[in-house]
Design an enzyme around this catalytic site. Structure first.
Site: not given
Length: 286
Positions: A153, A206
């Site tokens: 992320k 992400k």
């Protein structure tokens, strides 16, 4: 309530949430991720509301499972929607306290499992949280609850519209001390190996489209399923271009989702899931 920066997306009440899930299930969408908009008066630094069994997420899980037992419910495990600091962890003197945060995350994950969650998805990026959550779930008898770890992320500029939706912008600074550096591709491989060793069942990248190379690297390096998150900024850019008449929405969305699959994603989280399923069905592809 419409989310202005994410055209076509809404904050749902219980009734509209269940209606949306019913319509999506009919189109073949089977898995749903819950993100809460928490009232400000419930937010604290310790984010205790995150594991309130009568909180918005827990009540929503029970409602969904009661009406649609076949639906797969995935929950976000992170403190920022419940934090008065707007960060993914407990804060002291401007510093995120890793171990105290992980303890809170374990309480949150177990409480969500008790409510009926099938998958818990820690998005906080604290060190050691996957093993701690796995141990906490197992000790409470939730050995069949899966962990979808946000492995890679990034500290991205693409999250703005989502933070509008949840009203969870950082109260100070940014999240670069615990999210990954967009310029560093190798760290994802280190985190993937650690998460797999700690008990993750699936690994998330992400954002999605700007990080197709990371999806490919993880797919090549791991036997675990790889998930791509088509995040709010990516969604809103497409929506803005479509509203201007610059792009054909159906063509560009299906091409985008195909790119995730081509790069190696086994799972795609996207705000276009329901619409994409409708288009695919109309085209007779399933």
């Amino acid at each position: 309530t419409d989310i202005v920066s994410m055209p076509g997306c809404q904050r749902h009440c219980a009734e509209s949430m269940l209606k949306e899930i019913g319509e999506a299930l009919e189109l073949g969408v089977k898995t749903f991720v819950l993100f809460p908009k928490v009232e400000d008066e419930l937010k604290t630094n310790l984010a205790c509301e995150a594991y309130n069994p009568e909180g918005i997420v827990h009540r929503s899980i029970r409602m969904i499972k009661e009406k649609y037992p076949e639906a797969i419910v995935c929950t976000d495990v992170a403190l920022d929607p419940y934090s008065d600091q707007g960060h993914d962890g407990v804060v002291e003197n401007g510093v995120i306290l890793n171990d105290i945060t992980v303890n809170q995350l374990c309480k949150q994950a177990v409480s969500q499992a008790k409510a009926g969650a099938d998958i818990v998805a820690p998005s906080d990026m604290q060190d050691g949280r996957v093993k701690a959550i796995r141990d906490a779930l197992d000790s409470e008898g939730f050995t069949n609850v899966s962990i979808l770890s946000y492995t890679a992320k990034y500290a991205s500029a693409y999250y703005g519209p989502f933070r509008d939706a949840l009203d969870s912008h950082p109260g100070f600074g940014d999240k670069k001390t615990y999210q990954q550096d967009p310029a560093n591709g190798r760290e994802a491989l280190i985190e993937a190996a650690l998460d797999a060793e700690e008990g993750a069942d699936m690994l998330m990248v992400k954002p999605g489209m700007p990080y197709l190379d990371i999806i490919r690297r993880l797919k090549d390096a791991s036997d675990l399923p790889i998930a791509a998150y088509h995040v709010s900024g990516e969604y809103s850019m497409l929506k803005a271009a479509v509203e201007k008449g610059w792009l054909d929405e159906k063509d560009v969305v299906l091409e985008t989702l195909t790119c995730f699959k081509r790069a190696g994603a086994d799972i795609i989280l996207t705000y276009y899931a329901k619409q994409a399923a409708q288009w695919i069905k109309e085209d007779g592809l399933y």
